[in-house]
Motif scaffolding. Structure first.
Motif, PDB file in Angstrom:
ATOM      1  N   UNK A   1       0.814  -1.222   0.000  1.00 40.47           N
ATOM      2  CA  UNK A   1       0.000   0.000   0.000  1.00 40.47           C
ATOM      3  C   UNK A   1       0.849   1.273   0.000  1.00 40.47           C
ATOM      4  N   UNK A   2       2.168   1.114  -0.127  1.00 44.05           N
ATOM      5  CA  UNK A   2       3.044   2.274  -0.243  1.00 44.05           C
ATOM      6  C   UNK A   2       3.346   2.994   1.051  1.00 44.05           C
ATOM      7  N   UNK A   3       3.282   2.280   2.174  1.00 42.92           N
ATOM      8  CA  UNK A   3       3.623   2.851   3.470  1.00 42.92           C
ATOM      9  C   UNK A   3       4.999   2.379   3.927  1.00 42.92           C
ATOM     10  N   UNK A   4       5.573   3.091   4.880  1.00 50.85           N
ATOM     11  CA  UNK A   4       6.824   2.663   5.506  1.00 50.85           C
ATOM     12  C   UNK A   4       6.614   2.661   7.013  1.00 50.85           C
ATOM     13  N   UNK A   5       7.521   2.003   7.716  1.00 49.25           N
ATOM     14  CA  UNK A   5       7.498   2.034   9.172  1.00 49.25           C
ATOM     15  C   UNK A   5       8.262   3.256   9.654  1.00 49.25           C
ATOM     16  N   UNK A   6       7.598   4.099  10.446  1.00 44.66           N
ATOM     17  CA  UNK A   6       8.267   5.295  10.981  1.00 44.66           C
ATOM     18  C   UNK A   6       8.593   5.122  12.457  1.00 44.66           C
ATOM     19  N   UNK A   7       8.461   3.917  12.946  1.00 42.88           N
ATOM     20  CA  UNK A   7       8.821   3.624  14.323  1.00 42.88           C
ATOM     21  C   UNK A   7       8.078   2.413  14.833  1.00 42.88           C
ATOM     22  N   UNK A   8       8.597   1.840  15.912  1.00 46.36           N
ATOM     23  CA  UNK A   8       7.884   0.787  16.621  1.00 46.36           C
ATOM     24  C   UNK A   8       7.882   1.128  18.098  1.00 46.36           C
ATOM     25  N   UNK A   9       6.743   0.918  18.738  1.00 44.52           N
ATOM     26  CA  UNK A   9       6.697   0.986  20.192  1.00 44.52           C
ATOM     27  C   UNK A   9       7.023  -0.412  20.696  1.00 44.52           C
ATOM     28  N   UNK A  10       8.279  -0.540  21.065  1.00 45.76           N
ATOM     29  CA  UNK A  10       8.816  -1.844  21.427  1.00 45.76           C
ATOM     30  C   UNK A  10       9.022  -1.900  22.932  1.00 45.76           C
ATOM     31  N   UNK A  11       8.566  -2.955  23.602  1.00 44.79           N
ATOM     32  CA  UNK A  11       8.641  -3.001  25.070  1.00 44.79           C
ATOM     33  C   UNK A  11      10.064  -2.851  25.597  1.00 44.79           C
ATOM     34  N   UNK A  12      10.156  -2.341  26.810  1.00 43.96           N
ATOM     35  CA  UNK A  12      11.443  -2.159  27.482  1.00 43.96           C
ATOM     36  C   UNK A  12      12.270  -3.440  27.458  1.00 43.96           C
ATOM     37  N   UNK A  13      11.612  -4.560  27.679  1.00 42.91           N
ATOM     38  CA  UNK A  13      12.319  -5.839  27.726  1.00 42.91           C
ATOM     39  C   UNK A  13      13.007  -6.166  26.408  1.00 42.91           C
ATOM     40  N   UNK A  14      12.472  -5.631  25.309  1.00 42.90           N
ATOM     41  CA  UNK A  14      13.011  -5.977  23.995  1.00 42.90           C
ATOM     42  C   UNK A  14      14.375  -5.348  23.724  1.00 42.90           C
ATOM     43  N   UNK A  15      14.758  -4.333  24.521  1.00 42.00           N
ATOM     44  CA  UNK A  15      16.081  -3.730  24.308  1.00 42.00           C
ATOM     45  C   UNK A  15      17.108  -4.198  25.333  1.00 42.00           C
ATOM     46  N   UNK A  16      16.701  -5.098  26.219  1.00 40.95           N
ATOM     47  CA  UNK A  16      17.651  -5.641  27.179  1.00 40.95           C
ATOM     48  C   UNK A  16      18.659  -6.531  26.452  1.00 40.95           C
ATOM     49  N   UNK A  17      19.848  -6.690  27.003  1.00 39.24           N
ATOM     50  CA  UNK A  17      20.934  -7.381  26.276  1.00 39.24           C
ATOM     51  C   UNK A  17      20.548  -8.733  25.684  1.00 39.24           C
ATOM     52  N   UNK A  18      19.781  -9.514  26.421  1.00 39.14           N
ATOM     53  CA  UNK A  18      19.443 -10.862  25.945  1.00 39.14           C
ATOM     54  C   UNK A  18      18.443 -10.854  24.787  1.00 39.14           C
ATOM     55  N   UNK A  19      17.781  -9.717  24.560  1.00 37.66           N
ATOM     56  CA  UNK A  19      16.755  -9.642  23.510  1.00 37.66           C
ATOM     57  C   UNK A  19      17.103  -8.686  22.377  1.00 37.66           C
ATOM     58  N   UNK A  20      18.150  -7.913  22.537  1.00 34.11           N
ATOM     59  CA  UNK A  20      18.417  -6.825  21.590  1.00 34.11           C
ATOM     60  C   UNK A  20      18.715  -7.329  20.185  1.00 34.11           C
ATOM     61  N   UNK A  21      19.473  -8.399  20.071  1.00 35.09           N
ATOM     62  CA  UNK A  21      19.832  -8.895  18.735  1.00 35.09           C
ATOM     63  C   UNK A  21      18.588  -9.279  17.934  1.00 35.09           C
ATOM     64  N   UNK A  22      17.643  -9.971  18.590  1.00 32.22           N
ATOM     65  CA  UNK A  22      16.405 -10.367  17.907  1.00 32.22           C
ATOM     66  C   UNK A  22      15.575  -9.142  17.543  1.00 32.22           C
ATOM     67  N   UNK A  23      15.579  -8.136  18.409  1.00 33.77           N
ATOM     68  CA  UNK A  23      14.839  -6.901  18.136  1.00 33.77           C
ATOM     69  C   UNK A  23      15.415  -6.178  16.928  1.00 33.77           C
ATOM     70  N   UNK A  24      16.719  -6.111  16.859  1.00 31.49           N
ATOM     71  CA  UNK A  24      17.380  -5.473  15.714  1.00 31.49           C
ATOM     72  C   UNK A  24      17.034  -6.208  14.425  1.00 31.49           C
ATOM     73  N   UNK A  25      17.121  -7.521  14.450  1.00 37.06           N
ATOM     74  CA  UNK A  25      16.842  -8.311  13.244  1.00 37.06           C
ATOM     75  C   UNK A  25      15.405  -8.105  12.770  1.00 37.06           C
ATOM     76  N   UNK A  26      14.449  -8.136  13.703  1.00 29.58           N
ATOM     77  CA  UNK A  26      13.042  -7.945  13.358  1.00 29.58           C
ATOM     78  C   UNK A  26      12.837  -6.588  12.686  1.00 29.58           C
ATOM     79  N   UNK A  27      13.431  -5.552  13.265  1.00 33.45           N
ATOM     80  CA  UNK A  27      13.222  -4.204  12.738  1.00 33.45           C
ATOM     81  C   UNK A  27      13.991  -3.945  11.452  1.00 33.45           C
ATOM     82  N   UNK A  28      15.093  -4.638  11.241  1.00 30.16           N
ATOM     83  CA  UNK A  28      15.782  -4.544   9.953  1.00 30.16           C
ATOM     84  C   UNK A  28      14.878  -5.050   8.836  1.00 30.16           C
TER      85      UNK A  28
END
Length: 284
Positions: free
Chosen positions: A94-121
């Motif tokens: 539909x011609x939209x882009x992602x301009x951000x995600x509201x991602x939970x605090x837990x998702x940026x903790x060290x044990x989860x950050x790599x998966x969060x980065x991959x998802x958002x890439x």
């Protein structure tokens, strides 16, 4: 005896000077218009929490309706059990882009950050915005600032930013300083200060004053009406929108305006009216 003026000005010189002044005035006016046009180029997205129930029922159809209104991007607040690839495909369709995600605090903790980065890439997103966190003491807010500094350094290598979104409780004071100032006063400049105009006012703070304390930090900002009732949109409320836009478009470093409207009986109509209000203000 014919007297002569001390500094005679020939007709040609006078015209040349006059035309020069006209040219300068025209150039000045043109520069103002150009600057105004440049300021209007900040793209406008919508926080999908605004239409959360519609998204839960029909995500592809809701995204198509958002695009039809004229929005350029969406900020996610949940993924409706879809993979990043599925979401990206729907946006592309539909011609939209992602301009951000509201991602939970837990998702940026060290044990989860790599998966969060991959998802958002995969999603094509570079703004990882934590929508909510709390601290009961001054030290807890300082500890969170330290964590965000570490995360900012890690995600920068992937072309991403980490940030925090305002709620009313963020303007509670600890030893004379608000949680907001404790946090953003101790984070790196690239940590996104995602002010929410309404939540800020609900916390007893002035959004314009808060913005001015942090030049270049409002990389994305939530535009939300405040004080005009549950159906109010921009211009029908008490936010000083002229000052907000002026700051964002000159010193805020703002890359995205993100519209949010949480309380309407007709959510799609509400974000449509928000967009129309921004059109009337010359922002889209």
């Amino acid at each position: 005896m014919n007297s002569q003026p001390h500094n005679p000005v020939s007709r040609r010189a006078f015209l040349r000077t006059g035309l020069g002044m006209v040219g300068i005035a025209a150039l000045s006016r043109g520069t103002e218009l150009w600057a105004a046009a440049e300021r209007r180029k900040i793209p406008v997205g919508v926080q999908l929490y605004s239409v959360r129930e519609l998204c839960a029922r029909d995500l592809p159809g809701t995204l198509a309706a958002v695009a039809k209104i004229g929005y350029k991007g969406v900020e996610w607040a949940g993924y409706y059990n879809r993979s990043a690839r599925e979401l990206r495909r729907m946006l592309d369709d539909v011609g939209l882009v992602t301009c951000g995600t509201h991602t939970p605090y837990e998702s940026i903790l060290p044990q989860n950050l790599e998966a969060t980065i991959e998802f958002n890439q995969i999603l094509g997103n570079k703004f990882l915005i934590v929508p909510w966190m709390q601290g009961k003491t001054r030290q807890e807010w300082l500890d969170r600032a330290r964590l965000f500094n570490e995360v900012a350094e890690k995600v920068r290598a992937h072309g991403m930013y980490v940030g925090y979104h305002a709620h009313a409780h963020d303007f509670e004071k600890f030893e004379g300083q608000t949680a907001w100032d404790l946090f953003f006063g101790n984070t790196r400049p690239e940590v996104v200060m995602q002010l929410d105009t309404s939540n800020c006012m609900a916390g007893g703070a002035d959004p314009v004053e808060v913005l001015r304390r942090y030049p270049g930090r409002a990389i994305t900002i939530h535009l939300k009406a405040h004080g005009g009732g549950p159906e109010a949109v921009f211009g029908e409320d008490k936010v000083d929108w002229k000052a907000v836009f002026e700051w964002c478009e000159t010193q805020g470093g703002t890359q995205w305006y993100v519209v949010e409207h949480e309380s309407s009986k007709d959510p799609m109509d509400a974000i449509r009216r928000c967009y129309a209000a921004l059109q009337k203000m010359g922002k889209v």
